[in-house]
Scaffold this active site. Sequence first.
Site: not given
Length: 272
Positions: A15-16, A65, A128-129, A131, A152
């Site tokens: 959507l950017s 990223k 815990a990734g 993001a 997990r």
Amino acid sequence: MDKYAVIGNPVEHSLSPVIFQAFEKQTNHSFDYLKIKAPVNGFAAAVKKFHDEGGKGANITLPFKEEAYQLADKRSQEANEAHVASALQFREDGTIYAVNYDGLGLVQDLTRNHNITLTQKSILIVGAGGATRGILGPLLNAAPEKIVIVNRTPSKAHALAKIFHLRGEIQGGGFDELEPMRYDVIIHATSLGHQGKFPPLPDGLIGSQSCCYDLSYGKIASPFLQWAKDQGAKYNFDGLGMLVEHNAAVFYLWFGIYPDTNPVIEMLQAHL
């Protein structure tokens, strides 16, 4: 005309471009904004090509990223803290400057758009990734009572908590280690929504005033937010506002003008 882009894989449904088009009209700036799907093993080459062709800056989405952070010559404090970059600025001297505004976008959306207080509140983050890593700094800046990361693979949650432990009360663990308590804010930061699933969260985490927030938006956020509603959460939000607030901060980095986000969020909500 100056060129900007969002670079990712996939990038088709981003959507950017729509958001930046709205900012363009609002601020009377003229520029091209492209979608660039980089090969999974060809991110650096895609950035170089765009830069060589006159690109001035780029939003960075999954899965690049961390690679964008490594590619940069200079980095903001938030990017250094998270070791991820959500946007790049190509400077006049030829250097690449990396920022990470994901956490800023989240906190802005929660506190400004939804009037959710984070100070002295208990926050549970599911996942815990990258993001989660990208949002922890700004969340801790808001001075919550504590942050608990559940994952997990417990070791990943423990590792993240260790990295940020000097910044505030923060702990990590597995789903079976979750304390039997009601959290003020629960943030879903896994990719399970893409599969129509959500993590194995136990009952009893949500109080009468709890806020549940999915970093994704639209259908991807539905499984977690439906669980939150079924559990009785008072406030349930997806990450659409976070995306708009993130892009507003990037727009300010690139153009020195901070656009009004409210009409853009309303426009997107009406069409999604």
